[in-house]
Motif scaffolding. Structure first.
Motif, PDB file in Angstrom:
ATOM      1  N   ALA A   1       0.857  -1.187   0.000  1.00  0.00           N
ATOM      2  CA  ALA A   1       0.000   0.000   0.000  1.00  0.00           C
ATOM      3  C   ALA A   1       0.891   1.234   0.000  1.00  0.00           C
ATOM      4  N   ILE A   2       0.350   2.342  -0.520  1.00  0.00           N
ATOM      5  CA  ILE A   2       1.069   3.615  -0.549  1.00  0.00           C
ATOM      6  C   ILE A   2       0.127   4.695  -0.033  1.00  0.00           C
TER       7      ILE A   2
ATOM      8  N   GLU B   1      -5.024   7.622   3.979  1.00  0.00           N
ATOM      9  CA  GLU B   1      -5.614   7.190   2.720  1.00  0.00           C
ATOM     10  C   GLU B   1      -4.540   6.471   1.900  1.00  0.00           C
ATOM     11  N   PHE B   2      -4.942   5.338   1.263  1.00  0.00           N
ATOM     12  CA  PHE B   2      -3.950   4.475   0.626  1.00  0.00           C
ATOM     13  C   PHE B   2      -4.434   3.976  -0.735  1.00  0.00           C
ATOM     14  N   ILE B   3      -3.462   3.687  -1.612  1.00  0.00           N
ATOM     15  CA  ILE B   3      -3.756   3.086  -2.913  1.00  0.00           C
ATOM     16  C   ILE B   3      -2.846   1.877  -3.115  1.00  0.00           C
ATOM     17  N   SER B   4      -3.137   1.097  -4.164  1.00  0.00           N
ATOM     18  CA  SER B   4      -2.386  -0.127  -4.452  1.00  0.00           C
ATOM     19  C   SER B   4      -1.080   0.200  -5.184  1.00  0.00           C
ATOM     20  N   PRO B   5       0.023  -0.433  -4.812  1.00  0.00           N
ATOM     21  CA  PRO B   5       1.322  -0.035  -5.359  1.00  0.00           C
ATOM     22  C   PRO B   5       1.611  -0.544  -6.770  1.00  0.00           C
TER      23      PRO B   5
ATOM     24  N   THR C   1      -6.815  -0.489  -5.903  1.00  0.00           N
ATOM     25  CA  THR C   1      -7.336   0.755  -5.357  1.00  0.00           C
ATOM     26  C   THR C   1      -6.487   1.870  -5.948  1.00  0.00           C
ATOM     27  N   VAL C   2      -7.113   2.776  -6.674  1.00  0.00           N
ATOM     28  CA  VAL C   2      -6.343   3.717  -7.477  1.00  0.00           C
ATOM     29  C   VAL C   2      -6.440   5.132  -6.940  1.00  0.00           C
TER      30      VAL C   2
ATOM     31  N   ALA D   1      -4.391   0.594   5.140  1.00  0.00           N
ATOM     32  CA  ALA D   1      -3.221   0.122   4.402  1.00  0.00           C
ATOM     33  C   ALA D   1      -3.288  -1.374   4.153  1.00  0.00           C
ATOM     34  N   ASN D   2      -4.288  -2.030   4.720  1.00  0.00           N
ATOM     35  CA  ASN D   2      -4.448  -3.473   4.548  1.00  0.00           C
ATOM     36  C   ASN D   2      -5.248  -3.753   3.278  1.00  0.00           C
ATOM     37  N   LEU D   3      -4.643  -3.456   2.129  1.00  0.00           N
ATOM     38  CA  LEU D   3      -5.331  -3.602   0.847  1.00  0.00           C
ATOM     39  C   LEU D   3      -5.132  -5.004   0.288  1.00  0.00           C
ATOM     40  N   PRO D   4      -6.078  -5.498  -0.482  1.00  0.00           N
ATOM     41  CA  PRO D   4      -5.893  -6.801  -1.125  1.00  0.00           C
ATOM     42  C   PRO D   4      -4.810  -6.708  -2.205  1.00  0.00           C
ATOM     43  N   VAL D   5      -4.155  -7.822  -2.461  1.00  0.00           N
ATOM     44  CA  VAL D   5      -3.138  -7.851  -3.519  1.00  0.00           C
ATOM     45  C   VAL D   5      -3.831  -7.801  -4.878  1.00  0.00           C
ATOM     46  N   GLU D   6      -3.382  -6.910  -5.744  1.00  0.00           N
ATOM     47  CA  GLU D   6      -3.962  -6.802  -7.090  1.00  0.00           C
ATOM     48  C   GLU D   6      -3.675  -8.077  -7.886  1.00  0.00           C
TER      49      GLU D   6
END
Length: 766
Positions: A690-691, A699-703, A729-730, A738-743
């Motif tokens: 996450a970034i 607030e976070f988006i997918s790296p 997540t864009v 920050a606990n986003l799913p892996v793309e």
């Protein structure tokens, strides 16, 4: 009924014919066999399938081979040429290439300079000397159409019918061929190069890259292969920034991304035309540069700086004004890596390629003494030893100075406030200059252009969190140590902290530490030697600290050495002296969101009142992260703004990237060879998942998707929609965790997949 009647009628007719035949006396038996005819002449056996080819898939599949014994280009003997061409068949086998119908032959040779102007040895193009042009065509008819449309004589090209792929060239017109040097010295080095035309792939499309033979250097008198002593720059040096043209192998390195003339691929090829025969006045207001190779290359690579200084004119300004050399201009060995001739042979023509304001006739600009020079005979009187080009340009002084000044952390003390008062970090540094501890009372800030110490903390996963910074203003040394105190609300007790230097100092021309206020200071913004330090506050000696992922080689897919191959040193950007990725991470990390360059601008076709280009915003394209990969991708792709002046790499009015010297799709120009960018779970190999996109890191988006979007080719709204449809997540629609799913990017695009980045980006191939 009609059908039945028709059938009966046909049967009756057949019976009537049969009765008529019998009534003529034919018994219905076959006649006796006739006499056998004379056997025909056997046909010519056909060529077995795949044993020759007439098309190739790429330029690297087309290989033309020359041998010295098969070439006559000097003396009174009639011109002759023989060469072999191979291509690759469907099995990848090298087989003869048949059907070649046009080539151009370039012949140059080294000649001794008998004047006091120019280099000791010069390149001489035989065709230019014979006033024929830069090369000679060979065609099936002995005639060719020149660039201007006029018909010219050519050598006659013949393929040996008994040996497909073997070709000869002869001159059937009056006199000898124009590539022959009648008065040339057969004991000097000659260079022969062939360019082939009208070669296509199986679909009939022209091959995109030029089809060039490797230049052949040889001595005609003996037939021996030779090595030129004039080639001061190797192709490998150019490839460091321009990428390598793939498919030719280590023994035939070719340059991939040179725009001029659609790329002649090798330094040796360029000098076939860019030699003294084309030399011109550097001060010509219309041309503005000398097309002789030595001067021209200097002007090209200094073009952006010369334009900024207002001294580039005419065609040079139009063609080279936006080219910025990515290393320091004085680091001559960034290019001159092939011998010492550049440092041992000094002459005006090469010098004014960079020093365009020097007037040798009047002496203006030639040292503080304004020394006029009528010719080059006296250049080496001064420019040896202490005034040689290497010394005068301070080549290598930056590295020498960087190595001479060392700072290391010797202890860290942390006090966490139990009340509302500020926490305190006390860091003690050992400081040495040339191995000797600095004297008591030494004030570091007198010698620095930037003197910030950044601290952050690192979690168990190696993620870096920016904590704070402190400047060394007023700090003086005692006992060879500097003691720096930092206060703030840190909440670091028991954590691993990172101490990252952003120190840059001033030195004199010899690489010795010098006060920045001293007028003799020659180098500024020089990084010093200090690795980021990781300290476990739970232990008095700092042991057991968790390093940032940027300090763990297997978690870093980019390669600092590759950056430095083009930039010489990452510190030359004058960006606070940072020379390592894990120094950059003090600011450029995944947990400090926001960007100083959120918008993207392009260079429009309009100029302001001063003639400067006007930059305009690309609507709908913004970025909200300062993470290192995002910044690096954006900058090298031109997705930047001009708020720090004209960006060396930028978008033009057609939104095309201008200024990046390498092949845009060659990821390995920066990333490590043979290392996957993806981890086993499909995320990035670094472990980043996450970034943050806001300063508060809420607030976070997918790296992975953002890594792709920060390259110009994938910055469109359509690309963004594709990322979202594959689980990303864009930017513009961040999540609050920050606990986003892996793309799912790796499902299709991991290395080895059908659409893996190793295939679709093709490692820089065209």
């Amino acid at each position: 009924m009609k059908k039945n009647k028709t059938t009966l009628l046909a049967v009756a007719l057949m019976c009537a014919i049969g009765v008529s035949a019998c009534s003529d006396g034919d018994d219905g038996q076959d006649g006796a066999p006739g006499t056998p005819g004379t056997p025909g002449t056997p046909g010519t056996p056909g060529t077995p399938a795949g044993s020759v080819v007439k098309t190739v898939n790429s330029a690297a599949d087309f290989m033309l081979t020359l041998q010295p014994a098969d070439i006559v280009v000097v003396g009174t003997e009639a011109f002759s040429l023989k060469f072999d061409v191979t291509g690759k068949n469907a099995k990848g086998e090298e087989v003869p290439f048949t059907g070649l119908d046009k080539i151009a032959l370039y012949v140059t040779n080294e000649v001794v300079n008998t004047t006091d102007v120019g280099a000791p040895m010069l390149w001489s193009n035989n065709a230019l000397v014979n006033e024929f042009g830069s090369s000679m065509y060979c065609t099936l008819t002995g005639k060719a159409t020149a660039r201007g449309g006029a018909e010219v004589d050519a050598c006659t090209l013949v393929e040996d019918p008994a040996n497909p792929g073997s070709y000869t060239g002869t001159w059937t017109h009056d006199g000898n061929a124009p590539v022959v040097s009648a008065a040339g010295d057969p004991n000097s080095l000659f260079r022969v190069m062939i360019r082939s035309y009208d070669v296509t792939d199986a679909s009939g499309e022209d091959i995109s890259d030029k089809l060039l033979s490797a230049p052949l250097d040889f001595i005609p008198a003996t037939g021996e292969l030779a090595v030129s002593t004039k080639d001061a720059v190797s192709n490998a040096a150019c490839i460091q920034c321009h990428s390598e043209l793939k498919g030719y192998g280590d023994s035939d390195m070719r340059i991939a991304n040179i725009g001029a003339h659609h790329n002649y691929q090798k330094v040796e090829n360029c000098v076939a035309c860019h030699n003294p025969a084309y030399a011109a006045d550097q001060n010509d207001p219309e041309k503005g540069y000398n097309p002789n190779f030595n001067a021209m290359i200097h002007t090209i690579h200094a073009g952006g700086h010369l334009a900024d200084w207002g001294v580039l004119k005419g065609d040079a300004l139009d063609e080279f004004g936006e080219i910025h050399f990515p290393a320091e201009l004085n680091e001559c060995t960034a290019c001159h890596d092939n011998g010492e001739q550049w440092n041992a042979n000094v002459y005006r023509e090469a010098c004014v390629g960079c020093h365009v304001t020097v007037n040798f006739e009047t002496g203006e600009g030639h040292s503080e003494y304004q020394l006029p020079q009528a010719d080059d005979s006296a250049c080496m009187t001064c420019h040896v030893g202490g005034l040689s080009p290497a010394v005068a340009h301070k080549v290598g002084v930056r590295a020498m100075a960087t190595d001479s000044i060392e700072i290391a952390v010797s202890s860290v003390a942390y006090t966490e406030s139990a009340t509302a008062d500020l926490d305190e970090i006390v860091v003690t540094f050992d400081v040495t200059v040339d191995g000797t501890p600095v004297a008591d009372g030494f004030e570091f800030t007198n010698y620095t252009k930037y003197d910030e110490m950044k601290t952050g903390w690192v979690d168990a996963d190696g993620t870096y969190y920016t904590s704070g910074s402190v400047f060394l203003n007023g700090v003086v040394a005692a006992g060879g140590k500097l003691v720096v105190t930092q206060q703030g609300e840190f909440n670091l007790d028991g954590k691993s902290i990172a101490i990252t230097p952003r120190f840059s100092v001033c030195t004199d021309a010899k690489g010795k530490l010098a006060p920045c206020a001293d007028a003799s200071t020659a180098i500024e913004y020089l990084a010093i030697t200090m690795e980021p330090t990781y300290w476990n506050l739970a232990n008095a000696d700092g042991s057991g600290a968790i390093p940032s992922r940027f300090a763990v080689p297997e978690r870093v897919t980019a390669d600092e050495a590759k950056c430095n191959a083009c930039h010489t040193s990452l510190g030359i950007a004058k960006h606070y002296g940072n020379e390592r990725f894990d120094q950059c991470v003090g600011c450029h990390n995944s947990t400090w969101g926001g960007s100083y360059h959120p918008i993207v601008e392009y260079k429009s076709d309009e100029v302001d009142a001063d003639g400067k280009p006007i930059f305009k915003t690309v609507e709908g394209l913004k970025y909200s992260t300062r993470d290192l990969f995002a910044v690096a991708h954006r900058f090298h792709s031109g997705l930047w703004d001009d708020n720090r002046g004209f960006p060396a790499i930028h978008l033009n009015s057609d939104l095309e990237t201008v200024g990046y010297p390498a092949v845009a799709t060659e990821c390995t120009a920066c990333h490590k060879d043979g290392v996957s960018l993806f981890a086993a779970d499909g995320g990035l190999a670094s472990g980043k998942r996450a970034i943050a996109v806001n300063a508060g890191a809420t607030e976070f988006i997918s790296p992975t998707a953002e890594a792709c979007r920060t390259c110009h080719a994938h910055s469109s709204e359509a690309a963004k929609a594709h990322f979202k449809s594959n689980g990303a997540t864009v930017d513009g629609s961040p999540d609050n965790t920050a606990n986003l799913p892996v793309e799912s990017c790796a499902t299709c695009h991991a290395e080895g997949k059908t659409y893996g980045i190793d295939k679709v980006h093709m490692g820089g191939a065209h």
